[in-house]
Write a protein that holds these residues in place. Sequence first.
Motif, PDB file in Angstrom:
ATOM      1  N   MET A  18       0.822  -1.209   0.000  1.00  0.00           N
ATOM      2  CA  MET A  18       0.000   0.000   0.000  1.00  0.00           C
ATOM      3  C   MET A  18       0.858   1.263   0.000  1.00  0.00           C
ATOM      4  O   MET A  18       0.440   2.302  -0.525  1.00  0.00           O
ATOM      5  CB  MET A  18      -0.962  -0.008   1.190  1.00  0.00           C
ATOM      6  CG  MET A  18      -1.957  -1.172   1.166  1.00  0.00           C
ATOM      7  SD  MET A  18      -2.840  -1.375  -0.394  1.00  0.00           S
ATOM      8  CE  MET A  18      -3.932   0.023  -0.313  1.00  0.00           C
ATOM      9  N   SER A  19       2.076   1.173   0.541  1.00  0.00           N
ATOM     10  CA  SER A  19       2.960   2.351   0.536  1.00  0.00           C
ATOM     11  C   SER A  19       3.294   2.763  -0.892  1.00  0.00           C
ATOM     12  O   SER A  19       3.522   3.941  -1.168  1.00  0.00           O
ATOM     13  CB  SER A  19       4.239   2.075   1.326  1.00  0.00           C
ATOM     14  OG  SER A  19       5.131   1.244   0.598  1.00  0.00           O
ATOM     15  N   ARG A  20       3.329   1.798  -1.798  1.00  0.00           N
ATOM     16  CA  ARG A  20       3.608   2.084  -3.206  1.00  0.00           C
ATOM     17  C   ARG A  20       2.514   2.997  -3.783  1.00  0.00           C
ATOM     18  O   ARG A  20       2.806   3.934  -4.527  1.00  0.00           O
ATOM     19  CB  ARG A  20       3.698   0.771  -3.991  1.00  0.00           C
ATOM     20  CG  ARG A  20       4.557   0.842  -5.171  1.00  0.00           C
ATOM     21  CD  ARG A  20       5.161  -0.482  -5.631  1.00  0.00           C
ATOM     22  NE  ARG A  20       4.329  -1.637  -5.756  1.00  0.00           N
ATOM     23  CZ  ARG A  20       4.354  -2.676  -4.920  1.00  0.00           C
ATOM     24  NH1 ARG A  20       5.156  -2.678  -3.871  1.00  0.00           N
ATOM     25  NH2 ARG A  20       3.594  -3.719  -5.131  1.00  0.00           N
ATOM     26  N   SER A  50       9.554   1.502  -6.275  1.00  0.00           N
ATOM     27  CA  SER A  50       9.759   0.279  -7.066  1.00  0.00           C
ATOM     28  C   SER A  50      10.401  -0.827  -6.236  1.00  0.00           C
ATOM     29  O   SER A  50      10.064  -2.004  -6.388  1.00  0.00           O
ATOM     30  CB  SER A  50      10.640   0.580  -8.280  1.00  0.00           C
ATOM     31  OG  SER A  50      10.027   1.509  -9.116  1.00  0.00           O
ATOM     32  N   ILE A  51      11.323  -0.450  -5.370  1.00  0.00           N
ATOM     33  CA  ILE A  51      12.008  -1.433  -4.523  1.00  0.00           C
ATOM     34  C   ILE A  51      11.019  -2.126  -3.582  1.00  0.00           C
ATOM     35  O   ILE A  51      11.204  -3.300  -3.246  1.00  0.00           O
ATOM     36  CB  ILE A  51      13.169  -0.764  -3.754  1.00  0.00           C
ATOM     37  CG1 ILE A  51      14.288  -0.409  -4.735  1.00  0.00           C
ATOM     38  CG2 ILE A  51      13.692  -1.649  -2.640  1.00  0.00           C
ATOM     39  CD1 ILE A  51      15.378   0.473  -4.145  1.00  0.00           C
ATOM     40  N   THR A  52       9.962  -1.419  -3.176  1.00  0.00           N
ATOM     41  CA  THR A  52       8.988  -2.045  -2.282  1.00  0.00           C
ATOM     42  C   THR A  52       8.329  -3.262  -2.923  1.00  0.00           C
ATOM     43  O   THR A  52       7.837  -4.136  -2.213  1.00  0.00           O
ATOM     44  CB  THR A  52       7.885  -1.055  -1.833  1.00  0.00           C
ATOM     45  OG1 THR A  52       7.083  -0.688  -2.964  1.00  0.00           O
ATOM     46  CG2 THR A  52       8.466   0.163  -1.153  1.00  0.00           C
ATOM     47  N   ASP A  53       8.335  -3.323  -4.248  1.00  0.00           N
ATOM     48  CA  ASP A  53       7.741  -4.474  -4.939  1.00  0.00           C
ATOM     49  C   ASP A  53       8.481  -5.765  -4.588  1.00  0.00           C
ATOM     50  O   ASP A  53       7.884  -6.836  -4.536  1.00  0.00           O
ATOM     51  CB  ASP A  53       7.746  -4.236  -6.447  1.00  0.00           C
ATOM     52  CG  ASP A  53       6.923  -5.256  -7.200  1.00  0.00           C
ATOM     53  OD1 ASP A  53       5.966  -5.810  -6.618  1.00  0.00           O
ATOM     54  OD2 ASP A  53       7.230  -5.509  -8.379  1.00  0.00           O
ATOM     55  N   TYR A  54       9.773  -5.678  -4.355  1.00  0.00           N
ATOM     56  CA  TYR A  54      10.540  -6.846  -3.939  1.00  0.00           C
ATOM     57  C   TYR A  54      10.236  -7.189  -2.480  1.00  0.00           C
ATOM     58  O   TYR A  54       9.986  -8.350  -2.139  1.00  0.00           O
ATOM     59  CB  TYR A  54      12.045  -6.600  -4.117  1.00  0.00           C
ATOM     60  CG  TYR A  54      12.890  -7.649  -3.432  1.00  0.00           C
ATOM     61  CD1 TYR A  54      13.081  -8.896  -4.020  1.00  0.00           C
ATOM     62  CD2 TYR A  54      13.462  -7.419  -2.184  1.00  0.00           C
ATOM     63  CE1 TYR A  54      13.837  -9.875  -3.384  1.00  0.00           C
ATOM     64  CE2 TYR A  54      14.217  -8.387  -1.554  1.00  0.00           C
ATOM     65  CZ  TYR A  54      14.401  -9.615  -2.152  1.00  0.00           C
ATOM     66  OH  TYR A  54      15.132 -10.581  -1.506  1.00  0.00           O
TER      67      TYR A  54
END
Length: 188
Positions: A18-20, A50-54
């Motif tokens: 959700m932060s994304r 984008s890094i949060t996707d990982y």
Amino acid sequence: MTTTPTAFQKSLPTKITMSRIVMVPFIVALMWPDTLWWNVAAAVCFILASITDYYDGYFARKYQAVSSFGKFMDPIADKILVTSILTMLLAHDKIDVWMVIVILARDNFIGGIRSVAAADQIIIDAKPAGKWKTAMQMIAIPIVIIGNMDPYIPYLDKVGYGVLWVSVILSITSGIEYYLGYLKSRKA
């Protein structure tokens, strides 16, 4: 000895996903002035988002917190991030309208296939071209956001633009792969 994940650990992947979405308006606001240093700040925020996707997937697996909501929201958060930023890049005349049309059409097409597949109780695995498409977008978009950095880094904007076209081609390829994967799964 295994420990039971805490409530915070169980909810962490969803919070990261959700932060994304929450970061999108901030990135758009940073892009609005369309000046070098505001664009650099926007690009840095885009990279962090984008890094949060990982990490949402990493923590979901680590804390046994994989959920239907997370599986659904992860690609939605990606699409909200990417399409919002592509729209701003289009508004600043940094990319072609055809890029956005192809990427949006592919995403809607894949969403439709996933919905039909789910109704048929078919699971379609992620395809390599789709993963490469995402990687190319995550590289190209911050470069295009920053834009021209002459005399510091000449042709940076052109490199980002070219990499984004590679992601467009991979979007088409992955759309075809998903469709063929669905057809193959239906026959099985």
